[in-house]
Design a protein around this motif. Structure first.
Motif, PDB file in Angstrom:
ATOM      1  N   ASP A 193      -8.905   2.788   4.936  1.00 45.29           N
ATOM      2  CA  ASP A 193      -9.182   2.632   3.561  1.00 45.29           C
ATOM      3  C   ASP A 193      -8.871   1.266   2.988  1.00 45.29           C
ATOM      4  O   ASP A 193      -9.527   0.615   2.143  1.00 45.29           O
ATOM      5  CB  ASP A 193      -8.207   3.615   2.696  1.00 45.29           C
ATOM      6  N   ASN A 194      -7.662   0.599   3.584  1.00 35.27           N
ATOM      7  CA  ASN A 194      -7.421  -0.954   3.265  1.00 35.27           C
ATOM      8  C   ASN A 194      -8.536  -1.653   3.684  1.00 35.27           C
ATOM      9  O   ASN A 194      -8.915  -2.534   2.895  1.00 35.27           O
ATOM     10  CB  ASN A 194      -6.153  -1.094   4.061  1.00 35.27           C
ATOM     11  N   ALA A 195      -8.930  -1.371   4.886  1.00 34.63           N
ATOM     12  CA  ALA A 195     -10.078  -2.289   5.484  1.00 34.63           C
ATOM     13  C   ALA A 195     -11.014  -2.145   4.569  1.00 34.63           C
ATOM     14  O   ALA A 195     -11.618  -3.222   4.413  1.00 34.63           O
ATOM     15  CB  ALA A 195     -10.541  -1.631   6.923  1.00 34.63           C
ATOM     16  N   VAL A 196     -11.523  -1.273   4.310  1.00 35.54           N
ATOM     17  CA  VAL A 196     -12.803  -1.087   3.134  1.00 35.54           C
ATOM     18  C   VAL A 196     -12.190  -1.898   1.909  1.00 35.54           C
ATOM     19  O   VAL A 196     -13.340  -2.610   1.310  1.00 35.54           O
ATOM     20  CB  VAL A 196     -13.230   0.377   2.859  1.00 35.54           C
ATOM     21  N   LYS A 197     -11.245  -1.475   1.345  1.00 38.53           N
ATOM     22  CA  LYS A 197     -10.685  -2.026   0.001  1.00 38.53           C
ATOM     23  C   LYS A 197     -10.737  -3.589   0.100  1.00 38.53           C
ATOM     24  O   LYS A 197     -11.023  -4.306  -0.899  1.00 38.53           O
ATOM     25  CB  LYS A 197      -9.325  -1.444  -0.306  1.00 38.53           C
ATOM     26  N   TYR A 198     -10.127  -3.986   1.155  1.00 35.77           N
ATOM     27  CA  TYR A 198     -10.371  -5.647   1.172  1.00 35.77           C
ATOM     28  C   TYR A 198     -11.424  -6.303   2.099  1.00 35.77           C
ATOM     29  O   TYR A 198     -11.165  -7.492   2.412  1.00 35.77           O
ATOM     30  CB  TYR A 198      -8.812  -6.076   1.692  1.00 35.77           C
ATOM     31  N   SER A 199     -12.714  -5.641   2.024  1.00 34.35           N
ATOM     32  CA  SER A 199     -13.634  -6.259   2.555  1.00 34.35           C
ATOM     33  C   SER A 199     -14.617  -6.525   1.315  1.00 34.35           C
ATOM     34  O   SER A 199     -14.317  -6.206   0.307  1.00 34.35           O
ATOM     35  CB  SER A 199     -14.527  -5.175   3.448  1.00 34.35           C
ATOM     36  N   SER A 248     -10.217  -2.924  12.461  1.00 35.82           N
ATOM     37  CA  SER A 248     -10.390  -4.394  12.081  1.00 35.82           C
ATOM     38  C   SER A 248     -11.551  -4.521  11.025  1.00 35.82           C
ATOM     39  O   SER A 248     -12.515  -3.772  10.865  1.00 35.82           O
ATOM     40  CB  SER A 248     -11.531  -5.094  13.367  1.00 35.82           C
ATOM     41  N   ASP A 249     -11.487  -5.563  10.026  1.00 39.49           N
ATOM     42  CA  ASP A 249     -12.163  -5.698   9.142  1.00 39.49           C
ATOM     43  C   ASP A 249     -12.788  -7.200   9.228  1.00 39.49           C
ATOM     44  O   ASP A 249     -11.932  -8.029   9.748  1.00 39.49           O
ATOM     45  CB  ASP A 249     -11.880  -5.194   7.583  1.00 39.49           C
ATOM     46  N   GLU A 250     -13.680  -7.727   8.257  1.00 37.57           N
ATOM     47  CA  GLU A 250     -14.268  -9.081   8.021  1.00 37.57           C
ATOM     48  C   GLU A 250     -13.882  -9.494   6.641  1.00 37.57           C
ATOM     49  O   GLU A 250     -14.670 -10.259   6.166  1.00 37.57           O
ATOM     50  CB  GLU A 250     -15.778  -9.142   8.458  1.00 37.57           C
ATOM     51  N   PHE A 279       5.033  -4.199  -1.730  1.00 38.18           N
ATOM     52  CA  PHE A 279       4.516  -5.397  -1.687  1.00 38.18           C
ATOM     53  C   PHE A 279       3.057  -5.559  -1.653  1.00 38.18           C
ATOM     54  O   PHE A 279       2.446  -4.666  -1.099  1.00 38.18           O
ATOM     55  CB  PHE A 279       5.143  -6.155  -0.375  1.00 38.18           C
ATOM     56  N   ARG A 280       2.434  -6.533  -2.432  1.00 41.49           N
ATOM     57  CA  ARG A 280       1.016  -6.767  -2.592  1.00 41.49           C
ATOM     58  C   ARG A 280       0.829  -8.035  -2.446  1.00 41.49           C
ATOM     59  O   ARG A 280       1.428  -8.820  -3.272  1.00 41.49           O
ATOM     60  CB  ARG A 280       0.413  -6.106  -3.706  1.00 41.49           C
ATOM     61  N   SER A 281       0.062  -8.544  -1.599  1.00 45.02           N
ATOM     62  CA  SER A 281      -0.253 -10.263  -1.232  1.00 45.02           C
ATOM     63  C   SER A 281      -1.317 -10.585  -2.631  1.00 45.02           C
ATOM     64  O   SER A 281      -2.055  -9.920  -2.936  1.00 45.02           O
ATOM     65  CB  SER A 281      -0.637 -10.537  -0.032  1.00 45.02           C
ATOM     66  N   ASP A 282      -1.012 -11.576  -2.838  1.00 48.17           N
ATOM     67  CA  ASP A 282      -1.884 -12.416  -4.034  1.00 48.17           C
ATOM     68  C   ASP A 282      -2.465 -11.482  -5.091  1.00 48.17           C
ATOM     69  O   ASP A 282      -3.721 -11.140  -4.906  1.00 48.17           O
ATOM     70  CB  ASP A 282      -2.979 -13.318  -3.363  1.00 48.17           C
ATOM     71  N   GLY A 340       0.887   2.047   0.902  1.00 48.71           N
ATOM     72  CA  GLY A 340       0.292   2.494   2.142  1.00 48.71           C
ATOM     73  C   GLY A 340       0.989   1.943   3.303  1.00 48.71           C
ATOM     74  O   GLY A 340       1.006   3.033   4.259  1.00 48.71           O
ATOM     75  N   LEU A 341       0.993   0.815   3.719  1.00 54.13           N
ATOM     76  CA  LEU A 341       1.331   0.370   4.971  1.00 54.13           C
ATOM     77  C   LEU A 341       2.869   0.815   5.248  1.00 54.13           C
ATOM     78  O   LEU A 341       3.017   0.844   6.352  1.00 54.13           O
ATOM     79  CB  LEU A 341       1.213  -1.267   5.098  1.00 54.13           C
ATOM     80  N   SER A 342       3.710   0.596   4.214  1.00 54.30           N
ATOM     81  CA  SER A 342       5.027   1.314   4.733  1.00 54.30           C
ATOM     82  C   SER A 342       5.037   2.787   5.071  1.00 54.30           C
ATOM     83  O   SER A 342       5.651   3.203   5.955  1.00 54.30           O
ATOM     84  CB  SER A 342       5.971   1.368   3.425  1.00 54.30           C
ATOM     85  N   GLY A 400      -4.395   0.468  -5.835  1.00 57.23           N
ATOM     86  CA  GLY A 400      -3.449   0.467  -4.719  1.00 57.23           C
ATOM     87  C   GLY A 400      -1.994   0.154  -5.461  1.00 57.23           C
ATOM     88  O   GLY A 400      -1.861  -0.485  -6.690  1.00 57.23           O
ATOM     89  N   HIS A 401      -0.808   0.542  -4.700  1.00 60.90           N
ATOM     90  CA  HIS A 401       0.426   0.347  -5.056  1.00 60.90           C
ATOM     91  C   HIS A 401       1.168  -0.228  -4.267  1.00 60.90           C
ATOM     92  O   HIS A 401       2.469  -0.068  -4.631  1.00 60.90           O
ATOM     93  CB  HIS A 401       0.946   1.558  -5.896  1.00 60.90           C
ATOM     94  N   GLY A 402       0.789  -0.713  -3.164  1.00 64.88           N
ATOM     95  CA  GLY A 402       1.913  -1.344  -1.897  1.00 64.88           C
ATOM     96  C   GLY A 402       2.582  -0.371  -1.314  1.00 64.88           C
ATOM     97  O   GLY A 402       3.721  -1.045  -0.898  1.00 64.88           O
TER      98      GLY A 402
HETATM   99  P1  ADP Z   1      -2.192  -1.253  -1.238  1.00 61.83           P
HETATM  100  O1  ADP Z   1      -3.255  -1.555  -0.561  1.00 61.83           O
HETATM  101  O2  ADP Z   1      -2.004  -0.067  -1.913  1.00 61.83           O
HETATM  102  O3  ADP Z   1      -1.910  -2.431  -2.024  1.00 61.83           O
HETATM  103  P2  ADP Z   1      -0.727  -1.439   1.361  1.00 61.83           P
HETATM  104  O4  ADP Z   1       0.630  -1.119   1.378  1.00 61.83           O
HETATM  105  O5  ADP Z   1      -1.726  -0.434   2.044  1.00 61.83           O
HETATM  106  O6  ADP Z   1      -0.734  -1.204  -0.272  1.00 61.83           O
HETATM  107  O7  ADP Z   1      -0.826  -2.925   1.719  1.00 61.83           O
HETATM  108  C1  ADP Z   1      -0.153  -4.125   1.162  1.00 61.83           C
HETATM  109  C2  ADP Z   1      -0.829  -5.359   0.868  1.00 61.83           C
HETATM  110  O8  ADP Z   1      -1.301  -5.716   2.337  1.00 61.83           O
HETATM  111  C3  ADP Z   1      -2.196  -5.208   0.148  1.00 61.83           C
HETATM  112  O9  ADP Z   1      -1.775  -5.113  -1.199  1.00 61.83           O
HETATM  113  C4  ADP Z   1      -2.859  -6.214   0.414  1.00 61.83           C
HETATM  114  O10 ADP Z   1      -2.583  -7.312  -0.036  1.00 61.83           O
HETATM  115  C5  ADP Z   1      -2.696  -6.550   2.175  1.00 61.83           C
HETATM  116  N1  ADP Z   1      -3.704  -5.936   2.748  1.00 61.83           N
HETATM  117  C6  ADP Z   1      -3.469  -4.403   3.575  1.00 61.83           C
HETATM  118  N2  ADP Z   1      -4.432  -4.282   4.435  1.00 61.83           N
HETATM  119  C7  ADP Z   1      -5.212  -5.563   4.146  1.00 61.83           C
HETATM  120  C8  ADP Z   1      -6.589  -5.690   4.775  1.00 61.83           C
HETATM  121  N3  ADP Z   1      -7.158  -4.842   5.736  1.00 61.83           N
HETATM  122  N4  ADP Z   1      -7.074  -6.814   4.581  1.00 61.83           N
HETATM  123  C9  ADP Z   1      -6.334  -7.770   3.589  1.00 61.83           C
HETATM  124  N5  ADP Z   1      -5.367  -7.525   3.141  1.00 61.83           N
HETATM  125  C10 ADP Z   1      -4.569  -6.371   3.157  1.00 61.83           C
END
Ligand code: ADP
Length: 263
Positions: free
Chosen positions: A161-167, A189-191, A208-211, A224-226, A220-222
């Motif tokens: 889901d993240n790979a699609v969201k950030y593609s 992997s994503d591009e 945590f959510r970058s930029d 998923g990855l935790s 998203g609310h940061g």
């Molecule tokens: P969310 O996606 O809901 O913000 P996550 O915990 O899944 O929360 O991810 C944290 C942050 O990591 C995301 O907000 C995003 O900035 C970065 N991130 C995660 N997966 C990717 C990815 N495949 N490509 C680029 N950035 C990603």
């Protein structure tokens, strides 16, 4: 006298260490436990009104007068997407509250990871395609390992889901599964947009959510990855990321082939 003094000394030492451990462990662990219990209860309590709201919105959308009113429809659509977002947040918080409580509900079965990955990809395909992104799976015909099926599917779902969201539109997302005699590996992997080097160690932290400016438009609310990190850890595995801004990201999960029935 010497023996009695030694016994007395040992007795005092044991008593003091007991009191100290009680002081250190007692109130803190109780407060910690209460807090986790509160989060768990709160999540349960929040789910019911949210599902009532969702079905009410569905009913309102089909009401005479509303059905033909584009403005009302737009408001209802917004409400629906916020309620759905909130429902996702609540269930993520529930997973993390359980994780914090230290009670790991792990159900270990023999699972065919290829089949589970295929199912997750199938369910995500319409969403990916509607964003112009294609999903691929590269895996041996059979990849059978012990693991918690529901949790591992959730892990796959989060990474895909993240790979699609950030593609970006036209992007390719690939999941590669493999196995050697000690562990099995899943690479996603994503591009897409990539992750800043400085953020790569922080993306597994809660909330945590970058930029934010770039990620704001996608939901998203940061959390998923935790959750992904926790699921990996209850299988005794590791999760790592390699990424370059503007080029894409690869998440690698490595899990031992052997799993004890309980941890
Ligand atoms: P969310 O996606 O809901 O913000 P996550 O915990 O899944 O929360 O991810 C944290 C942050 O990591 C995301 O907000 C995003 O900035 C970065 N991130 C995660 N997966 C990717 C990815 N495949 N490509 C680029 N950035 C990603």
């Amino acid at each position: 006298v010497l023996v009695s003094l030694m016994v007395l000394f040992a007795g005092v030492a044991v008593f003091m260490s007991y009191m100290m451990s009680k002081k250190a462990m007692g109130p803190i662990s109780t407060a910690f436990h209460r807090q986790k219990e509160f989060v768990g209860d709160a999540s349960h309590e929040l789910r019911t009104p949210l599902s009532v709201m969702l079905s009410s919105i569905d009913a309102m959308e089909m009401t005479d007068g509303v059905e033909e009113d584009p403005f009302a429809q737009k408001l209802l659509r917004n409400m629906k997407s916020e309620v759905k977002r909130m429902t996702g947040l609540v269930s993520d918080l529930l997973v993390l509250a359980r994780a914090d409580s230290g009670v790991v509900e792990r159900v270990i079965d023999e699972i065919n990871v290829r089949v589970e990955a295929g199912n997750v990809i199938e369910s995500l395909t319409p969403y990916a395609e509607s964003n112009g992104i294609s999903l691929y799976l590269d895996a041996p015909d059979e990849l059978i390992v012990p693991g918690d099926r529901a949790r591992l599917k959730q892990l796959m779902y989060i990474l895909l889901d993240n790979a699609v969201k950030y593609s970006l539109e036209g992007g390719r997302v690939e999941m590669i599964l493999s196995k050697n005699d000690r562990h099995w590996t899943m690479k996603v992997s994503d591009e897409g947009i990539g992750i800043d080097a400085a953020d790569q160690s922080r993306i597994f932290d809660r909330f945590f959510r970058s930029d934010k400016s770039r990620t704001r438009t996608v939901g998203g609310h940061g959390l998923g990855l935790s959750i992904a990190k926790w699921i990996t850890s209850i299988h005794g595995g590791t999760i790592t990321v390699e990424s370059e801004i503007g080029k894409g990201s690869t998440f690698t999960v490595q899990i031992p082939n052997e799993q004890a029935a309980s941890i």
